[in-house]
Design a protein around this motif. Structure first.
Motif, PDB file in Angstrom:
ATOM      1  N   LYS A   6       0.838  -1.192   0.000  1.00 18.90           N
ATOM      2  CA  LYS A   6       0.000   0.000   0.000  1.00 18.90           C
ATOM      3  C   LYS A   6       0.873   1.242   0.000  1.00 18.90           C
ATOM      4  CE  LYS A   6      -4.283  -1.685   2.046  1.00 18.90           C
ATOM      5  NZ  LYS A   6      -5.350  -1.396   3.021  1.00 18.90           N
ATOM      6  N   PHE A   7       0.306   2.317  -0.623  1.00 12.71           N
ATOM      7  CA  PHE A   7       0.987   3.605  -0.683  1.00 12.71           C
ATOM      8  C   PHE A   7       0.117   4.624   0.044  1.00 12.71           C
ATOM      9  CE2 PHE A   7       2.305   1.113  -4.304  1.00 12.71           C
ATOM     10  CZ  PHE A   7       3.680   1.270  -4.328  1.00 12.71           C
ATOM     11  N   PRO A   8       0.359   4.852   1.304  1.00 13.10           N
ATOM     12  CA  PRO A   8      -0.517   5.755   2.099  1.00 13.10           C
ATOM     13  C   PRO A   8      -0.505   7.188   1.600  1.00 13.10           C
ATOM     14  CG  PRO A   8       0.841   4.389   3.537  1.00 13.10           C
ATOM     15  CD  PRO A   8       1.369   4.199   2.158  1.00 13.10           C
ATOM     16  N   ALA A   9       0.592   7.644   0.944  1.00 18.41           N
ATOM     17  CA  ALA A   9       0.652   9.024   0.481  1.00 18.41           C
ATOM     18  C   ALA A   9      -0.305   9.289  -0.677  1.00 18.41           C
ATOM     19  CB  ALA A   9       2.073   9.373   0.061  1.00 18.41           C
ATOM     20  N   PHE A  10      -0.773   8.242  -1.323  1.00 13.39           N
ATOM     21  CA  PHE A  10      -1.672   8.394  -2.483  1.00 13.39           C
ATOM     22  C   PHE A  10      -3.055   7.851  -2.143  1.00 13.39           C
ATOM     23  CE2 PHE A  10       2.652   8.125  -4.027  1.00 13.39           C
ATOM     24  CZ  PHE A  10       2.744   9.192  -4.896  1.00 13.39           C
ATOM     25  N   LYS A  11      -3.455   8.021  -0.916  1.00 20.03           N
ATOM     26  CA  LYS A  11      -4.770   7.559  -0.505  1.00 20.03           C
ATOM     27  C   LYS A  11      -5.847   8.434  -1.126  1.00 20.03           C
ATOM     28  CE  LYS A  11      -7.548   6.640   3.609  1.00 20.03           C
ATOM     29  NZ  LYS A  11      -7.605   6.694   5.086  1.00 20.03           N
ATOM     30  N   VAL A  12      -6.917   7.797  -1.601  1.00 22.20           N
ATOM     31  CA  VAL A  12      -8.020   8.513  -2.248  1.00 22.20           C
ATOM     32  C   VAL A  12      -8.948   9.033  -1.174  1.00 22.20           C
ATOM     33  CG1 VAL A  12      -9.928   8.347  -3.883  1.00 22.20           C
ATOM     34  CG2 VAL A  12      -7.833   7.042  -4.286  1.00 22.20           C
ATOM     35  N   ASP A  13      -9.134  10.369  -1.152  1.00 18.59           N
ATOM     36  CA  ASP A  13     -10.008  10.965  -0.148  1.00 18.59           C
ATOM     37  C   ASP A  13     -11.483  10.755  -0.488  1.00 18.59           C
ATOM     38  OD1 ASP A  13      -7.749  11.855   1.190  1.00 18.59           O
ATOM     39  OD2 ASP A  13      -7.706  13.744   0.070  1.00 18.59           O
ATOM     40  N   LYS A  14     -11.827  10.959  -1.742  1.00 18.47           N
ATOM     41  CA  LYS A  14     -13.213  10.773  -2.186  1.00 18.47           C
ATOM     42  C   LYS A  14     -13.274   9.575  -3.135  1.00 18.47           C
ATOM     43  CE  LYS A  14     -14.371  15.689  -1.916  1.00 18.47           C
ATOM     44  NZ  LYS A  14     -14.898  16.874  -2.653  1.00 18.47           N
ATOM     45  N   HIS A  15     -14.207   8.706  -2.850  1.00 21.91           N
ATOM     46  CA  HIS A  15     -14.340   7.497  -3.674  1.00 21.91           C
ATOM     47  C   HIS A  15     -15.159   7.806  -4.931  1.00 21.91           C
ATOM     48  CE1 HIS A  15     -12.545   4.830  -0.663  1.00 21.91           C
ATOM     49  NE2 HIS A  15     -13.203   5.531   0.248  1.00 21.91           N
ATOM     50  N   THR A  16     -14.534   8.567  -5.867  1.00 19.73           N
ATOM     51  CA  THR A  16     -15.146   8.861  -7.161  1.00 19.73           C
ATOM     52  C   THR A  16     -14.204   8.380  -8.268  1.00 19.73           C
ATOM     53  OG1 THR A  16     -14.172  11.083  -7.180  1.00 19.73           O
ATOM     54  CG2 THR A  16     -16.371  10.860  -6.219  1.00 19.73           C
ATOM     55  N   VAL A  17     -14.733   8.281  -9.435  1.00 21.38           N
ATOM     56  CA  VAL A  17     -13.934   7.782 -10.562  1.00 21.38           C
ATOM     57  C   VAL A  17     -12.815   8.755 -10.901  1.00 21.38           C
ATOM     58  CG1 VAL A  17     -14.019   7.100 -13.000  1.00 21.38           C
ATOM     59  CG2 VAL A  17     -15.912   6.517 -11.464  1.00 21.38           C
ATOM     60  N   ASN A  18     -13.103  10.054 -10.951  1.00 21.89           N
ATOM     61  CA  ASN A  18     -12.079  11.050 -11.294  1.00 21.89           C
ATOM     62  C   ASN A  18     -10.974  11.093 -10.244  1.00 21.89           C
ATOM     63  OD1 ASN A  18     -13.430  11.802 -13.637  1.00 21.89           O
ATOM     64  ND2 ASN A  18     -14.633  13.391 -12.576  1.00 21.89           N
ATOM     65  N   ALA A  19     -11.343  10.999  -8.951  1.00 24.66           N
ATOM     66  CA  ALA A  19     -10.335  11.040  -7.894  1.00 24.66           C
ATOM     67  C   ALA A  19      -9.424   9.824  -7.968  1.00 24.66           C
ATOM     68  CB  ALA A  19     -11.007  11.119  -6.519  1.00 24.66           C
ATOM     69  N   LYS A  20      -9.998   8.658  -8.200  1.00 23.44           N
ATOM     70  CA  LYS A  20      -9.182   7.454  -8.318  1.00 23.44           C
ATOM     71  C   LYS A  20      -8.268   7.527  -9.542  1.00 23.44           C
ATOM     72  CE  LYS A  20     -12.517   4.382  -6.028  1.00 23.44           C
ATOM     73  NZ  LYS A  20     -13.385   3.196  -6.182  1.00 23.44           N
ATOM     74  N   ARG A  21      -8.766   8.120 -10.665  1.00 22.37           N
ATOM     75  CA  ARG A  21      -7.959   8.218 -11.879  1.00 22.37           C
ATOM     76  C   ARG A  21      -6.778   9.156 -11.658  1.00 22.37           C
ATOM     77  NH1 ARG A  21     -11.473   9.637 -16.912  1.00 22.37           N
ATOM     78  NH2 ARG A  21     -12.366   7.629 -16.226  1.00 22.37           N
ATOM     79  N   ILE A  22      -7.004  10.276 -10.978  1.00 29.33           N
ATOM     80  CA  ILE A  22      -5.926  11.238 -10.738  1.00 29.33           C
ATOM     81  C   ILE A  22      -4.863  10.633  -9.820  1.00 29.33           C
ATOM     82  CG2 ILE A  22      -5.390  13.446  -9.644  1.00 29.33           C
ATOM     83  CD1 ILE A  22      -8.147  14.429 -10.609  1.00 29.33           C
ATOM     84  N   LYS A  23      -5.277   9.957  -8.740  1.00 28.39           N
ATOM     85  CA  LYS A  23      -4.321   9.341  -7.825  1.00 28.39           C
ATOM     86  C   LYS A  23      -3.533   8.221  -8.516  1.00 28.39           C
ATOM     87  CE  LYS A  23      -5.110  11.562  -3.939  1.00 28.39           C
ATOM     88  NZ  LYS A  23      -4.062  12.312  -3.211  1.00 28.39           N
ATOM     89  N   SER A  24      -4.191   7.529  -9.447  1.00 24.95           N
ATOM     90  CA  SER A  24      -3.500   6.454 -10.165  1.00 24.95           C
ATOM     91  C   SER A  24      -2.402   7.009 -11.064  1.00 24.95           C
ATOM     92  CB  SER A  24      -4.505   5.646 -10.985  1.00 24.95           C
ATOM     93  OG  SER A  24      -3.853   4.646 -11.746  1.00 24.95           O
ATOM     94  N   LEU A  25      -2.705   8.143 -11.769  1.00 22.64           N
ATOM     95  CA  LEU A  25      -1.695   8.748 -12.638  1.00 22.64           C
ATOM     96  C   LEU A  25      -0.514   9.285 -11.817  1.00 22.64           C
ATOM     97  CD1 LEU A  25      -4.004  10.701 -15.142  1.00 22.64           C
ATOM     98  CD2 LEU A  25      -2.688   8.618 -15.594  1.00 22.64           C
ATOM     99  N   LEU A  26      -0.809   9.904 -10.685  1.00 27.47           N
ATOM    100  CA  LEU A  26       0.262  10.423  -9.836  1.00 27.47           C
ATOM    101  C   LEU A  26       1.130   9.298  -9.287  1.00 27.47           C
ATOM    102  CD1 LEU A  26      -1.692  13.155  -7.809  1.00 27.47           C
ATOM    103  CD2 LEU A  26      -0.072  13.506  -9.670  1.00 27.47           C
ATOM    104  N   LEU A  27       0.510   8.157  -8.931  1.00 30.52           N
ATOM    105  CA  LEU A  27       1.279   7.034  -8.415  1.00 30.52           C
ATOM    106  C   LEU A  27       2.189   6.444  -9.493  1.00 30.52           C
ATOM    107  CD1 LEU A  27       1.941   4.983  -6.213  1.00 30.52           C
ATOM    108  CD2 LEU A  27      -0.100   3.694  -6.900  1.00 30.52           C
ATOM    109  N   ARG A  28       1.696   6.385 -10.721  1.00 29.21           N
ATOM    110  CA  ARG A  28       2.527   5.842 -11.799  1.00 29.21           C
ATOM    111  C   ARG A  28       3.720   6.746 -12.079  1.00 29.21           C
ATOM    112  NH1 ARG A  28      -2.153   3.862 -16.107  1.00 29.21           N
ATOM    113  NH2 ARG A  28      -2.984   2.161 -14.789  1.00 29.21           N
TER     114      ARG A  28
END
Length: 476
Positions: A6-28
């Motif tokens: 797990k990567f705690p620094a990239f935790k999704v605050d809001k469980h929405t599609v756009n929020a998950k997509r943005i956090k995924s790009l930042l993690l990559r």
């Protein structure tokens, strides 16, 4: 078992599609730049009870057995607010009568109401003082540790101690009313009663000092209150100097540390020293042991090896009058068992000792008025002799002899004798031949050649017995 990174620094605050997509790009992007820090977590799922088959499941632990109470544990008088104790059980548990308990609660509430009226505060519902008074009475009257005592009242230890301190402060504020040196008129009245009882004229009180033991204090306070170092540990205590009258009431008390010095030095630090210096020989005086200085207002016994008949008679009358101090300390430590062994907190202990002395006076006054005599004498007075050697009139290790330098023992002259206490012992019957009464624990004084000394087990002239045998010295 699951092994997850797990990567705690990239935790999704809001469980929405756009929020998950943005956090995924930042993690990559962070993974490509080697700036992402992950945590490896291993999850183990334990089987449930229904998953067990073809073997027995471990049974539950056996319930704990109830511990057997010791033989000396009193269970019939549990100090609970809901318990309905009769008068005898209440006295044995809280060391005062029910009527005195109600009197203390009423006086405390009355004081609070007066303060609220003076401050202009409207008197609303008052705090219930019953629990505070009961907690303080039980703590002062028992030797139980504070954790166990607070559990009996089902309150926290800090709240239990707060209740005791509040009640102690209330009692200390009553010192001017219940613990003061007598006036000239009171001294004359007291002197008449003591002369009637002991034959010593002009005595308005007896003075002595006793050790109030306590546990070893914390920090540097141990050095001030330690009076004896033993291989098992240090023995610490307060030095309680006191003056009592014919009713065994404390008229003056002074608390000090054993490092102050001898009893003479402790006496010179007290307020009684300045008060007694202002009295003249034409007025009344007090009796004190030989370790104190002889003064116009302080009578001490003769300490020469050979005594004349007048000096021996003086010492005997002095001893009878001074028994007031020993009897008062016996009753004090029998009623308030906490005074036999205090805790380690010096500031709190100082308050508890002063409050207990004032409560001792209030109890004797109130019980005399309601019952005609002290109810505590009939129930606990028979236990007092065991405490005379612990809290007797002599200080162990820090006392002084007649010269003021050598230590004296904490054991009284009567040893382990039993003390029978009465308010007003009957006077000696008049007879043609004078009579001296001495305890067998004391050696008979030198008497004239024409004196016959007889040791007997009973005597009609007996006034205050301190053991089963005594010397009956009949002067012929």
């Amino acid at each position: 078992m699951k092994d997850i990174v797990k990567f705690p620094a990239f935790k999704v605050d809001k469980h929405t599609v756009n929020a998950k997509r943005i956090k995924s790009l930042l993690l990559r992007l962070a993974l490509k730049e080697n700036t992402a820090y992950g945590e490896r977590r291993i999850y183990i799922q334990l089987p449930e009870e229904s998953d067990h088959c073809n073997h027995k499941t471990p049974g539950r632990k056996r319930p704990r057995r109830s511990r057997k109470l010791k033989d000396n544990t009193k269970t019939e008088c549990v100090p609970c607010l809901d318990s309905d104790l009769n008068d005898s059980q209440f006295l044995n548990t809280f060391r005062v009568t029910k009527s005195l308990y109600q009197f203390l609660v009423g006086e405390w509430q009355k004081e609070v109401v007066e303060k609220m009226v003076e401050a202009g505060v409207p008197v609303a519902e008052l705090e219930q003082f019953e629990q505070h008074v009961l907690a303080a009475l039980y703590y002062l009257g028992s030797a139980e540790n504070i954790a166990s005592a607070s559990s009996r009242f089902k309150i926290k230890t800090i709240d239990f101690m707060d209740s005791i301190l509040k009640f102690s402060d209330f009692l200390i504020r009553q010192q001017e009313k219940y613990l003061t040196l007598p006036t000239l008129e009171e001294r004359i009245t007291i002197a008449e009663v003591i002369k009637h009882d002991s034959g010593f004229p002009g005595v308005f009180g007896a003075m002595d000092a006793a050790l109030v033991q306590m546990q070893t204090p914390l920090s540097n306070e141990e050095q001030d209150y330690c009076y004896n170092n033993t291989p098992s540990g240090s023995k610490c205590a307060f030095v309680l100097q006191f003056i009592v009258d014919h009713r065994l009431h404390f008229r003056d008390i002074h608390l000090d540390a054993p490092t102050t010095g001898t009893r003479i030095q402790v006496f010179q630090e007290s307020g009684a020293w300045f008060h007694l210096q202002s009295l003249t020989s034409s007025e009344t005086h007090i009796v004190a042991p030989a370790v104190y200085p002889l003064a116009p207002a302080i009578m001490t016994p003769h300490m020469t090896e050979v005594l004349s008949y007048q000096e021996a008679l003086f010492n005997e009358n002095h001893r009878e009058a001074h028994k007031l101090a020993v009897n008062a300390m016996t009753i004090f430590k029998s009623r308030f068992k906490r005074m036999q062994k205090l805790d380690r907190h010096v500031d709190n202990n100082r308050k508890f000792v002063k409050a207990a002395c004032i409560l001792h006076n209030i109890a004797l006054m109130h019980e005399d008025e309601t019952d005609g005599r002290s109810s505590f004498f009939t129930t606990a007075g028979r236990q007092g002799g065991a405490h005379s050697s612990q809290g007797g009139a002599n200080i162990n290790g820090r006392g002084a002899s007649s010269s003021g330098g050598t230590p004296v023992s904490a054991k009284g002259g009567g040893g382990s004798c039993r003390v029978s206490v009465t308010h007003h012992p009957p006077p000696l019957p008049l007879s043609s031949a004078p009579t001296l009464l001495l305890c067998s624990c004391h050696a008979p004084p030198p008497l004239p050649p024409s004196t016959s000394t007889v040791g007997c087990d009973s005597c009609p002239n007996f006034v205050l017995q301190c053991c089963s045998k005594f010397w009956c010295c009949i002067l012929t």
